[in-house]
Design a protein around this motif. Structure first.
Motif, PDB file in Angstrom:
ATOM      1  N   CYS A 454     120.465  82.838  96.370  1.00  0.00           N
ATOM      2  CA  CYS A 454     119.071  82.146  96.449  1.00  0.00           C
ATOM      3  C   CYS A 454     118.776  82.313  97.876  1.00  0.00           C
ATOM      4  O   CYS A 454     119.340  81.678  98.788  1.00  0.00           O
ATOM      5  CB  CYS A 454     119.357  80.672  95.942  1.00  0.00           C
ATOM      6  SG  CYS A 454     117.592  79.871  96.300  1.00  0.00           S
ATOM      7  N   ASN A 455     117.390  82.867  98.106  1.00  0.00           N
ATOM      8  CA  ASN A 455     116.923  82.668  99.650  1.00  0.00           C
ATOM      9  C   ASN A 455     115.475  82.328  99.325  1.00  0.00           C
ATOM     10  O   ASN A 455     114.786  83.015  99.887  1.00  0.00           O
ATOM     11  CB  ASN A 455     116.734  84.253 100.095  1.00  0.00           C
ATOM     12  CG  ASN A 455     118.180  84.811  99.968  1.00  0.00           C
ATOM     13  OD1 ASN A 455     119.045  84.286 101.035  1.00  0.00           O
ATOM     14  ND2 ASN A 455     118.562  85.935  99.780  1.00  0.00           N
ATOM     15  N   ILE A 456     115.230  81.259  98.796  1.00  0.00           N
ATOM     16  CA  ILE A 456     114.014  80.792  98.653  1.00  0.00           C
ATOM     17  C   ILE A 456     113.320  80.038  99.751  1.00  0.00           C
ATOM     18  O   ILE A 456     111.881  80.137  99.916  1.00  0.00           O
ATOM     19  CB  ILE A 456     113.776  79.854  97.518  1.00  0.00           C
ATOM     20  CG1 ILE A 456     112.505  79.779  97.106  1.00  0.00           C
ATOM     21  CG2 ILE A 456     114.540  78.453  97.796  1.00  0.00           C
ATOM     22  CD1 ILE A 456     112.146  78.798  95.527  1.00  0.00           C
ATOM     23  N   ALA A 488     109.875  84.215  92.047  1.00  0.00           N
ATOM     24  CA  ALA A 488     110.621  85.342  92.662  1.00  0.00           C
ATOM     25  C   ALA A 488     111.798  85.203  92.973  1.00  0.00           C
ATOM     26  O   ALA A 488     112.655  86.104  93.369  1.00  0.00           O
ATOM     27  CB  ALA A 488     109.602  85.522  93.942  1.00  0.00           C
ATOM     28  N   ASN A 489     112.529  84.130  92.697  1.00  0.00           N
ATOM     29  CA  ASN A 489     113.711  83.575  93.125  1.00  0.00           C
ATOM     30  C   ASN A 489     114.534  83.019  91.911  1.00  0.00           C
ATOM     31  O   ASN A 489     114.778  81.793  91.822  1.00  0.00           O
ATOM     32  CB  ASN A 489     114.037  82.870  94.410  1.00  0.00           C
ATOM     33  CG  ASN A 489     113.712  83.364  95.663  1.00  0.00           C
ATOM     34  OD1 ASN A 489     114.384  84.110  96.300  1.00  0.00           O
ATOM     35  ND2 ASN A 489     112.232  83.271  95.849  1.00  0.00           N
ATOM     36  N   ARG A 531     115.151  74.776  85.366  1.00  0.00           N
ATOM     37  CA  ARG A 531     115.340  75.079  86.809  1.00  0.00           C
ATOM     38  C   ARG A 531     115.254  74.074  87.787  1.00  0.00           C
ATOM     39  O   ARG A 531     115.425  74.102  88.704  1.00  0.00           O
ATOM     40  CB  ARG A 531     114.579  76.179  87.133  1.00  0.00           C
ATOM     41  CG  ARG A 531     114.951  77.599  86.397  1.00  0.00           C
ATOM     42  CD  ARG A 531     114.266  78.693  86.877  1.00  0.00           C
ATOM     43  NE  ARG A 531     114.354  78.817  88.336  1.00  0.00           N
ATOM     44  CZ  ARG A 531     113.729  79.586  89.084  1.00  0.00           C
ATOM     45  NH1 ARG A 531     112.655  80.298  88.770  1.00  0.00           N
ATOM     46  NH2 ARG A 531     114.075  79.894  90.367  1.00  0.00           N
ATOM     47  N   PHE A 532     114.909  72.810  87.098  1.00  0.00           N
ATOM     48  CA  PHE A 532     114.494  71.653  87.858  1.00  0.00           C
ATOM     49  C   PHE A 532     115.500  70.484  88.005  1.00  0.00           C
ATOM     50  O   PHE A 532     116.308  70.133  86.677  1.00  0.00           O
ATOM     51  CB  PHE A 532     113.257  71.211  87.671  1.00  0.00           C
ATOM     52  CG  PHE A 532     111.904  71.974  87.711  1.00  0.00           C
ATOM     53  CD1 PHE A 532     111.399  72.229  89.208  1.00  0.00           C
ATOM     54  CD2 PHE A 532     111.446  72.849  86.754  1.00  0.00           C
ATOM     55  CE1 PHE A 532     110.612  73.087  89.373  1.00  0.00           C
ATOM     56  CE2 PHE A 532     110.594  73.675  86.767  1.00  0.00           C
ATOM     57  CZ  PHE A 532     109.950  73.973  88.306  1.00  0.00           C
ATOM     58  N   ASP A 549     115.403  73.307  97.722  1.00  0.00           N
ATOM     59  CA  ASP A 549     116.460  74.178  97.145  1.00  0.00           C
ATOM     60  C   ASP A 549     117.606  73.476  96.986  1.00  0.00           C
ATOM     61  O   ASP A 549     118.013  72.871  97.832  1.00  0.00           O
ATOM     62  CB  ASP A 549     116.639  75.397  97.867  1.00  0.00           C
ATOM     63  CG  ASP A 549     117.630  76.166  97.583  1.00  0.00           C
ATOM     64  OD1 ASP A 549     118.134  76.202  96.537  1.00  0.00           O
ATOM     65  OD2 ASP A 549     118.187  77.045  98.519  1.00  0.00           O
ATOM     66  N   CYS A 550     117.972  73.382  95.761  1.00  0.00           N
ATOM     67  CA  CYS A 550     119.386  72.402  95.556  1.00  0.00           C
ATOM     68  C   CYS A 550     120.327  73.171  94.526  1.00  0.00           C
ATOM     69  O   CYS A 550     120.889  72.925  93.756  1.00  0.00           O
ATOM     70  CB  CYS A 550     119.196  71.269  95.057  1.00  0.00           C
ATOM     71  SG  CYS A 550     118.228  71.157  93.379  1.00  0.00           S
TER      72      CYS A 550
END
Length: 570
Positions: A454-456, A488-489, A531-532, A549-550
């Motif tokens: 993950c590189n958000i 995108a991630n 995803r949340f 981001d978690c």
């Protein structure tokens, strides 16, 4: 007298209620130059072209109104009197508040002084002798019961002041109320029923004036005939139109004052009701000026008119007919000012504030400044705060609108093929790839560093105002940009964090705001709810919901409302 007043009041209420379906005219279309007089076209053109020299449109040409009326007429004088009148008038607006109305009315009023006997000094000398002289010439009395008929012709010029057509908080009203003041050269002729069919004075010996009113009137009607044969005395006054003897019609300068209402029955016809008093300064309109020999009665006579009328706006077209001709049978009701032709409705029916208020809420001709909330590149940061207002669509930006450069190598993330380049391997080439080769033994580790799961990067926050949990337009733009980052991630998990105090109401408001953000991302942007992570009531700014981001953190994506009785509806 009182029964007639109640009957009149009932008629007024009946007519008024019968017209509840009607609607008043609303706002004229000031841009329609066909309704402007030729002499005002220069002003109209300057306004239409937005010139500062003429910020006001020209006054539109409005319709004349023709009115017919009729109703009760009475004299407030020394003797109880009532009758009827009919009238014809024409009304023209001088502006939105004041209008002028010339008119004329004709009426007859009869009176019977059954309450008391008055002095024979009120009678002409030749008739007075038949009462005062001893028999056989007269009957030897100095009192008589007045029974009179007054014929009125009342030209008038009245100025009407509308009270409720200028409205600040709604477009139109179904009613128009007004006050009036004016002038009348009132003409009257009063005749007395003072002698019987044989030309002798009436004798009232059989009438008990201390009995009931009904009995007194019945007895008097048995005595009196219906012939008003004697011209009443008058007060000759040079300052009026004529000196006028008893046999002549009298003319009196008079002042009018009154109030009324108007209720539209359609585009052309309206119903009106009005009460008007005419003050002449004359005590002889009812033929009585003396209570005893040499003693005048107190006060002058006034005439009251209480009328209902029908009014017709000349030169207007029917709303229904216009819509049918235009093929708009189901169109919403339009304003009279927007109909074809060269006139609008009478100005007192129009609200002049409708056009400027409408222009403020939905500008059509104003030169409006560029919106300070405009976001040219749709990156979620308004242009006023965007330091890089032309970032490519979908590229991640920071809170100041600049393209994000996660590894600080000078190549923005949307162009960087090596998103995280170690500092030791910099500088990089145009694709963001560093100069360090991958060691064979460490290729897996380097690959893991260079291509993390993950590189958000950082995500924006959403602001709320007051006690609202609804997303503002600017917040939608911010979430739209964030949604592109999240899509995108796909390997990233996102915590939606709301803040708030310890009270039940604040906790619930925090939950409502987090729920609004997640629902928007799921229902509008199509991102999976899985995803949340749903977080609320944490320490921080209560008006802010953060996206973080978690990845790797477990947590529910839905949480029951903690205090549903306090749920926000706005």
């Amino acid at each position: 007298m009182s029964s007639k007043k109640y009957t009149l009041l009932a008629l007024v209420m009946c007519f008024a209620l019968n017209g509840v379906f009607a609607q008043m005219a609303g706002t004229p279309d000031y841009s329609d130059s066909t309704k402007v007089r030729a002499k005002n076209m220069a002003q109209q053109n300057e306004w239409a072209n937005g010139l500062a020299s003429s910020p006001f449109p020209a006054k539109p040409r409005d319709a004349w109104q023709l009115g017919v009326s009729g109703g009760y007429a009475g004299i407030f004088g020394d003797v109880t009197a009532s009758g009827w009148n009919v009238g014809l008038s024409a009304r023209k607006a001088l502006g939105y508040v004041v209008s002028v109305r010339p008119g004329i009315s004709y009426g007859k009023i009869t009176g019977l002084g059954y309450e008391n006997q008055f002095s024979t000094s009120n009678l002409p000398s030749q008739v007075r002798d038949r009462y005062e002289l001893a028999p056989p010439t007269g009957i030897g009395t100095t009192t008589f019961v007045p029974n009179f008929e007054t014929e009125l012709i009342t030209p008038s010029l009245d100025f009407l002041v509308s009270l409720n057509n200028i409205m600040f908080h709604k477009k139109q009203s179904n009613w128009n109320y007004y006050l009036l003041v004016g002038y009348s050269p009132m003409s009257y002729k009063t005749s007395m029923n003072a002698l019987d069919a044989n030309g002798a004075a009436y004798s009232y010996a059989g009438v008990d004036f201390f009995g009931k009113r009904g009995d007194i009137k019945d007895k008097l009607e048995e005595v009196l005939d219906d012939d008003f044969e004697t011209d009443a005395r008058t007060r000759n006054r040079r300052q009026n139109f004529n000196e006028g003897g008893e046999a002549q019609r009298q003319w009196r300068h008079s002042i009018n004052a009154g109030a009324g209402f108007e209720r539209r029955l359609g585009d052309i016809v309206s119903l009106s009701g009005e009460v008007k008093y005419t003050f002449s300064g004359d005590d002889y309109i009812d033929g009585i000026a003396y209570t005893a020999p040499g003693m005048h009665t107190s006060g002058n006579d006034a005439v009251m008119f209480a009328n209902l009328g029908l009014n017709f706006n000349l030169g207007l077209k029917s709303r229904k007919k216009y819509l049918q001709q235009a093929g708009k049978d189901d169109a919403p009701a339009a304003d009279l000012g927007q109909f074809p032709g060269n006139k609008v409705a009478p100005l007192w029916m129009l609200n002049p504030l409708g056009q400027p208020y409408g222009e403020l809420s939905n500008p059509t001709r104003m030169n409006m400044p560029k919106s300070w909330l405009e976001d040219s590149d749709s990156d979620g940061v308004p242009d006023q705060f965007d330091l890089e207002p032309n970032t490519p669509a979908g590229s991640p930006v920071d809170t100041r609108g600049r393209s994000r450069d996660t590894d600080g190598d000078g190549v923005p993330d949307y162009l960087d093929k090596e998103l995280i380049t170690p500092t030791s391997c910099q500088p990089v080439n145009a694709d963001g790839v560093g100069k360090c080769p991958d060691p064979a033994c460490c290729s897996a580790i380097v690959t893991q560093v260079q291509q993390p799961a993950c590189n958000i990067g950082s995500l924006p926050s959403v602001q709320f105002s007051g006690s609202s949990s609804k997303l503002a337009t600017s917040s939608n733009a911010i979430l739209d940009a964030a949604a592109e980052q999240i899509k995108a991630n796909p390997a990233c998990k996102i915590c939606v964090v709301g803040h708030g105090g310890s009270s039940k109401r604040e906790q619930q408001l925090s939950w409502d705001r987090v729920n609004s953000v997640i629902n928007y991302m799921v229902e509008t942007k199509g991102i999976s709810r899985d995803r949340f992570v749903f977080k609320y009531g944490e320490a921080g700014d209560a008006n802010t919901v953060d996206l973080q981001d978690c990845t790797g953190e477990d947590g529910p994506n839905t949480v029951p409302a903690p205090h549903p009785q306090y749920r926000s509806s706005k």
